[in-house]
Design a protein around this motif. Structure first.
Motif, PDB file in Angstrom:
ATOM      1  N   VAL A  46       0.841  -1.207   0.000  1.00  0.00           N
ATOM      2  CA  VAL A  46       0.000   0.000   0.000  1.00  0.00           C
ATOM      3  C   VAL A  46       0.869   1.247   0.000  1.00  0.00           C
ATOM      4  CG1 VAL A  46      -2.011  -1.037   1.125  1.00  0.00           C
ATOM      5  CG2 VAL A  46      -0.224  -0.027   2.516  1.00  0.00           C
ATOM      6  N   GLU A  47       0.356   2.265  -0.657  1.00  0.00           N
ATOM      7  CA  GLU A  47       1.006   3.582  -0.687  1.00  0.00           C
ATOM      8  C   GLU A  47      -0.106   4.611  -0.530  1.00  0.00           C
ATOM      9  OE1 GLU A  47       4.278   4.298  -1.128  1.00  0.00           O
ATOM     10  OE2 GLU A  47       5.157   2.539  -2.117  1.00  0.00           O
ATOM     11  N   ARG A  48       0.291   5.882  -0.380  1.00  0.00           N
ATOM     12  CA  ARG A  48      -0.714   6.946  -0.345  1.00  0.00           C
ATOM     13  C   ARG A  48      -1.435   7.009  -1.692  1.00  0.00           C
ATOM     14  NH1 ARG A  48       0.554   9.866   4.160  1.00  0.00           N
ATOM     15  NH2 ARG A  48       2.700   9.432   4.795  1.00  0.00           N
ATOM     16  N   THR A  49      -2.732   7.189  -1.652  1.00  0.00           N
ATOM     17  CA  THR A  49      -3.525   7.259  -2.882  1.00  0.00           C
ATOM     18  C   THR A  49      -3.009   8.366  -3.808  1.00  0.00           C
ATOM     19  OG1 THR A  49      -5.407   6.481  -1.626  1.00  0.00           O
ATOM     20  CG2 THR A  49      -5.890   7.473  -3.759  1.00  0.00           C
ATOM     21  N   ASP A  50      -2.573   9.479  -3.218  1.00  0.00           N
ATOM     22  CA  ASP A  50      -2.058  10.608  -4.008  1.00  0.00           C
ATOM     23  C   ASP A  50      -0.895  10.215  -4.904  1.00  0.00           C
ATOM     24  OD1 ASP A  50      -3.777  12.558  -3.404  1.00  0.00           O
ATOM     25  OD2 ASP A  50      -2.578  13.456  -1.785  1.00  0.00           O
ATOM     26  N   ALA A  55       1.157  10.027 -10.226  1.00  0.00           N
ATOM     27  CA  ALA A  55       2.058   9.310 -11.131  1.00  0.00           C
ATOM     28  C   ALA A  55       1.304   8.737 -12.326  1.00  0.00           C
ATOM     29  CB  ALA A  55       2.764   8.186 -10.379  1.00  0.00           C
ATOM     30  N   VAL A  56       0.246   7.997 -12.063  1.00  0.00           N
ATOM     31  CA  VAL A  56      -0.445   7.273 -13.127  1.00  0.00           C
ATOM     32  C   VAL A  56      -1.389   8.206 -13.878  1.00  0.00           C
ATOM     33  CG1 VAL A  56      -2.004   5.349 -13.599  1.00  0.00           C
ATOM     34  CG2 VAL A  56      -0.215   5.094 -11.872  1.00  0.00           C
ATOM     35  N   GLY A  57      -1.968   9.178 -13.166  1.00  0.00           N
ATOM     36  CA  GLY A  57      -2.849  10.159 -13.811  1.00  0.00           C
ATOM     37  C   GLY A  57      -4.291   9.991 -13.357  1.00  0.00           C
ATOM     38  N   GLU A  58      -4.931  11.119 -13.047  1.00  0.00           N
ATOM     39  CA  GLU A  58      -6.293  11.074 -12.478  1.00  0.00           C
ATOM     40  C   GLU A  58      -7.330  10.528 -13.449  1.00  0.00           C
ATOM     41  OE1 GLU A  58      -7.691  12.787  -9.472  1.00  0.00           O
ATOM     42  OE2 GLU A  58      -6.172  14.282  -8.947  1.00  0.00           O
ATOM     43  N   VAL A  59      -7.130  10.777 -14.760  1.00  0.00           N
ATOM     44  CA  VAL A  59      -8.187  10.367 -15.695  1.00  0.00           C
ATOM     45  C   VAL A  59      -7.885   9.021 -16.358  1.00  0.00           C
ATOM     46  CG1 VAL A  59      -8.986  12.698 -16.184  1.00  0.00           C
ATOM     47  CG2 VAL A  59      -7.219  11.686 -17.632  1.00  0.00           C
ATOM     48  N   THR A  60      -6.918   8.298 -15.845  1.00  0.00           N
ATOM     49  CA  THR A  60      -6.672   6.963 -16.405  1.00  0.00           C
ATOM     50  C   THR A  60      -7.660   5.967 -15.814  1.00  0.00           C
ATOM     51  OG1 THR A  60      -5.111   6.521 -14.633  1.00  0.00           O
ATOM     52  CG2 THR A  60      -4.200   7.390 -16.690  1.00  0.00           C
ATOM     53  N   PHE A  70      -8.888   3.403  -0.162  1.00  0.00           N
ATOM     54  CA  PHE A  70      -9.755   3.511   1.013  1.00  0.00           C
ATOM     55  C   PHE A  70      -9.084   4.345   2.095  1.00  0.00           C
ATOM     56  CE2 PHE A  70      -7.254   0.329   3.278  1.00  0.00           C
ATOM     57  CZ  PHE A  70      -6.705  -0.397   2.232  1.00  0.00           C
ATOM     58  N   GLU A  71      -9.856   4.629   3.105  1.00  0.00           N
ATOM     59  CA  GLU A  71      -9.334   5.368   4.242  1.00  0.00           C
ATOM     60  C   GLU A  71      -8.974   4.361   5.319  1.00  0.00           C
ATOM     61  OE1 GLU A  71     -11.432   8.655   6.612  1.00  0.00           O
ATOM     62  OE2 GLU A  71     -11.996   9.032   4.517  1.00  0.00           O
ATOM     63  N   ASP A  72      -7.799   4.468   5.906  1.00  0.00           N
ATOM     64  CA  ASP A  72      -7.486   3.516   6.985  1.00  0.00           C
ATOM     65  C   ASP A  72      -8.092   4.024   8.294  1.00  0.00           C
ATOM     66  OD1 ASP A  72      -5.801   5.388   8.106  1.00  0.00           O
ATOM     67  OD2 ASP A  72      -3.942   4.334   7.592  1.00  0.00           O
ATOM     68  N   ARG A  73      -7.881   3.307   9.364  1.00  0.00           N
ATOM     69  CA  ARG A  73      -8.547   3.662  10.623  1.00  0.00           C
ATOM     70  C   ARG A  73      -8.075   4.995  11.179  1.00  0.00           C
ATOM     71  NH1 ARG A  73     -11.309  -0.808  12.820  1.00  0.00           N
ATOM     72  NH2 ARG A  73     -11.018  -2.634  11.513  1.00  0.00           N
ATOM     73  N   GLY A  74      -6.931   5.465  10.676  1.00  0.00           N
ATOM     74  CA  GLY A  74      -6.439   6.774  11.131  1.00  0.00           C
ATOM     75  C   GLY A  74      -6.830   7.898  10.189  1.00  0.00           C
ATOM     76  N   GLY A  75      -7.653   7.585   9.174  1.00  0.00           N
ATOM     77  CA  GLY A  75      -8.122   8.616   8.257  1.00  0.00           C
ATOM     78  C   GLY A  75      -7.175   8.907   7.096  1.00  0.00           C
ATOM     79  N   GLU A  76      -6.095   8.108   6.941  1.00  0.00           N
ATOM     80  CA  GLU A  76      -5.177   8.278   5.797  1.00  0.00           C
ATOM     81  C   GLU A  76      -5.800   7.687   4.546  1.00  0.00           C
ATOM     82  OE1 GLU A  76      -1.893   9.434   5.622  1.00  0.00           O
ATOM     83  OE2 GLU A  76      -0.811   8.702   7.399  1.00  0.00           O
ATOM     84  N   ALA A  79      -3.968   3.253  -0.877  1.00  0.00           N
ATOM     85  CA  ALA A  79      -4.450   2.390  -1.963  1.00  0.00           C
ATOM     86  C   ALA A  79      -3.567   1.156  -2.074  1.00  0.00           C
ATOM     87  CB  ALA A  79      -4.440   3.160  -3.285  1.00  0.00           C
ATOM     88  N   LEU A  80      -4.191   0.037  -2.402  1.00  0.00           N
ATOM     89  CA  LEU A  80      -3.426  -1.151  -2.772  1.00  0.00           C
ATOM     90  C   LEU A  80      -2.738  -0.830  -4.088  1.00  0.00           C
ATOM     91  CD1 LEU A  80      -5.938  -4.085  -2.148  1.00  0.00           C
ATOM     92  CD2 LEU A  80      -4.334  -3.022  -0.565  1.00  0.00           C
ATOM     93  N   ARG A  81      -1.480  -1.162  -4.227  1.00  0.00           N
ATOM     94  CA  ARG A  81      -0.754  -0.744  -5.432  1.00  0.00           C
ATOM     95  C   ARG A  81      -1.396  -1.330  -6.687  1.00  0.00           C
ATOM     96  NH1 ARG A  81       4.469  -4.316  -3.692  1.00  0.00           N
ATOM     97  NH2 ARG A  81       3.602  -6.346  -4.210  1.00  0.00           N
ATOM     98  N   PRO A  82      -1.711  -0.470  -7.689  1.00  0.00           N
ATOM     99  CA  PRO A  82      -2.243  -0.984  -8.956  1.00  0.00           C
ATOM    100  C   PRO A  82      -1.125  -1.243  -9.959  1.00  0.00           C
ATOM    101  CG  PRO A  82      -2.495   1.393  -8.894  1.00  0.00           C
ATOM    102  CD  PRO A  82      -1.808   1.010  -7.607  1.00  0.00           C
TER     103      PRO A  82
END
Ligand code: ATP
Ligand code: MG
Length: 425
Positions: A46-50, A55-60, A70-76, A79-82
Motif C-alpha cells: 500500500v502507498e498513499r492514494t495521491d 504518477a499514473v494520472g487522475e483520468v486513467t 480507502f481510508e485507513d482507521r487513522g483517516g489516511e 491504496a493497494l498498489r495498482p
C-alpha cells in the motif's frame, strides 16, 4: 456444517499442484535479471492514494475506475498498489537513490485492480517489473527489451510479437493530441460510447479500442510518428537499431499507446496469439519526467511490467516439457519401530541430498496405500523400511516411475552412493 467462506471474486489461490510452475517462472526470471546486473527491491503493497493519482494520472482507467483506494482507521487515504513504477520512484526519491547515479532494479509481487475478471484478467494479479533509472538510452531501452526476449526464450515461449512505438515528449504529444481530436471529432457519431467519452479526456486511448468499428476508424487516424520531436525521433531510430543489433525482431505499430499517463518516447508490448483477448504479456516504455513529477531531480527512466498469470497460462500450455516438481524420494515404513527409523533416515538423506526433496510417508497404512500416496507426490523412488530391513540394516529401493526397474535391497552403508547414482540419471 458451518457455511463455507469463499474467496473474493478475482482473487486466486495458487494450489500445490501449480506452485512448481510459479517457482520455475520466478527462478528463471530472477536468473535473467541477475545476469544483466539488476538488483531486487521489495516495496510495500500500500502507498498513499495521491502517489498513484499524481504518477499514473487522475483520468486513467487505473486510477479512476480500478484502484482499491480507502481510508485507513487513522483517516489516511491509501491504496493497494495498482502497479509498481510509482512506488519505485517514491522509494528512489525518498532514499536519494537517483542522485548522480544509475539504478537497475526489479521487483515482483501482487498488484490490484478492480476489473471485470475473466481468463487472464483478475483483480489481484502479479507482475514482474524491471526498471532502469538515470540512463538516457536508447541503449538501455534495447537492453531491457532484450532481457525480456531472453526470458521468453528461457521459458520456451515462441511466436511472440514485439510491437514498438514512440509517444514523443510533451509538446509533440500535445500537437498530435490536437490533430487526433480533430480527426476523431469528424467520426464522433460512429465511435463506440467508451471512445466518445475518451475523445476529449484521453484521446490516445481511443487508438487502443477493442471495438471493431472504432478500430476501423482509427486505422486511418494520423500517425504519432509523423509528429515526433527531433529528440524522440532520434531515440526511436536508436532503439530500432539497438534491437536489430541484438537480434530482437520487432514491428512498428503507430497506434500502440499505454494506459498509464507517465510514458514518453519509446513504448512497447509483447503479444501472444495464444491467450485470446488478453494477449499482452508484457508492456513498458520510457517515463523521463516521472521522477521530477514526484519531487525528485531530472532522472530519465525506462521499464516494463509483465503479467505473471498470463505467463503461467502460457507455461501451462506446455507443462509436459517442464522439469518434474515434488520430492525425489519418499521414505515408507511398516510398523512403529520402522516408522521411527524412517524419520531418522529421511533427516540423514536431507543432509546428504539437499535440494532433492525427501518426503516421509506418515500416518501409517499398508504399503500399497503408501506407494500410491508416494506416486501422487511425483517422487521418483520409494525407500521401504520394515522390521526385517531394520534387523539387517537394509532398505528396499523401489522405482515409482519405471516399471522395469527391479525392486532392490541396499545396505544402509551403500545407500547414499546408490541414490547418488540413481538420482543423477
Ligand atoms: P490491459 O490492456 O491488458 O488491461 P494494461 O495496459 O492495463 O493491460 P499494464 O498496466 O501495462 O497493463 O500492466 C502490465 C501487464 O500486466 C500487462 O501487459 C498484462 O500482462 C498484465 N495485466 C494487466 N492487467 C491485468 C489483470 N487485471 N490481470 C492479469 N494481468 C494483468
Ligand atoms: Mg488495463
Amino acid at each position: 456444517m458451518a457455511q463455507k467462506i469463499q474467496s473474493i471474486r478475482g482473487f486466486n489461490d495458487v494450489l500445490p499442484a501449480d506452485s512448481g510452475l510459479w517457482q520455475h517462472l520466478h527462478d528463471t526470471a530472477r536468473g535473467v535479471f541477475e545476469d544483466y546486473g539488476y538488483a531486487e527491491i521489495r516495496l510495500p503493497v500500500v502507498e498513499r492514494t495521491d502517489l498513484y493519482k499524481r504518477a499514473v494520472g487522475e483520468v486513467t482507467d487505473v486510477v479512476e475506475k480500478e484502484m482499491y483506494a480507502f481510508e485507513d482507521r487513522g483517516g489516511e487515504h491509501i491504496a493497494l498498489r495498482p502497479e509498481f513504477t510509482a512506488g519505485v520512484v517514491r522509494m528512489g526519491v525518498e532514499h536519494g537513490l537517483f542522485h548522480n547515479s544509475q539504478q537497475r532494479v526489479w521487483c515482483t509481487g501482487p498488484v490490484f485492480r478492480y476489473e471485470r475478471p475473466q481468463a487472464g484478467r483478475y483483480r489481484q494479479f502479479h507482475q514482474l517489473n524491471v526498471e532502469a533509472y538515470g540512463i538516457n538510452g536508447p541503449d538501455v531501452d534495447a537492453e531491457l527489451i532484450a532481457m525480456s526476449a531472453r526470458l521468453w526464450k528461457k521459458l520456451g515461449f515462441t511466436g511472440l510479437r514485439l510491437e514498438i512505438n514512440s509517444l514523443g515528449q510533451a509538446e509533440a504529444r500535445a500537437r498530435y493530441r490536437a490533430a487526433l481530436i480533430e480527426f476523431l471529432e469528424r467520426h464522433e457519431s460512429s465511435l463506440d460510447e467508451d471512445s466518445r467519452r475518451r475523445l476529449h479526456a484521453n484521446p490516445l486511448r481511443v487508438l487502443d479500442s477493442k471495438v471493431p468499428t472504432t478500430q476501423a476508424i482509427v486505422a486511418d487516424a494520423p500517425s504519432i510518428l509523423d509528429y515526433l520531436d527531433a529528440d524522440s525521433a532520434a531515440h526511436f531510430d536508436g532503439l530500432r537499431q539497438g534491437l536489430s543489433d541484438l537480434g530482437v525482431d520487432h514491428v512498428v505499430n503507430p497506434r500502440l499507446v499505454r494506459g498509464l499517463d507517465y510514458y514518453t518516447k519509446g513504448v512497447f508490448e509483447w503479444i501472444t496469439t495464444e491467450l485470446g483477448a488478453q494477449g499482452t504479456i508484457c508492456a513498458g516504455g520510457r517515463y523521463d519526467t516521472l521522477v521530477e513529477q514526484l519531487g525528485g531531480g531530472p532522472t530519465p527512466a525506462v521499464g516494463w511490467a509483465s503479467g505473471v498469470e498470463r505467463l503461467i497460462l502460457l507455461l501451462q500450455a506446455k507443462a509436459a516439457e517442464l522439469p518434474a516438481s515434488g520430492p525425489a524420494l519418499v521414505v515408507c515404513s511398516l510398523g512403529e519401530a520402522a516408522q521411527r527409523e524412517a524419520a531418522r533416515l529421511a533427516e540423514t538423506l536431507r543432509d546428504r541430498f539437499p535440494g532433492a526433496g525427501v518426503q516421509l510417508s506418515v500416518g501409517g497404512g499398508k504399503l500399497p496405500a503408501q506407494f500410491k500416496r508416494a506416486d501422487r507426490s511425483g517422487a521418483r523412488y520409494a525407500l521401504v523400511l520394515g522390521e526385517a530391513e531394520i534387523a539387517a540394516r537394509q532398505v528396499q529401493v523401489k522405482s515409482l516411475r519405471d516399471a522395469a526397474f527391479p525392486q532392490e535391497t541396499c545396505s544402509w552403508a551403500e545407500l547414499p552412493a546408490r541414490l547418488e547414482s540413481l538420482l543423477s540419471r
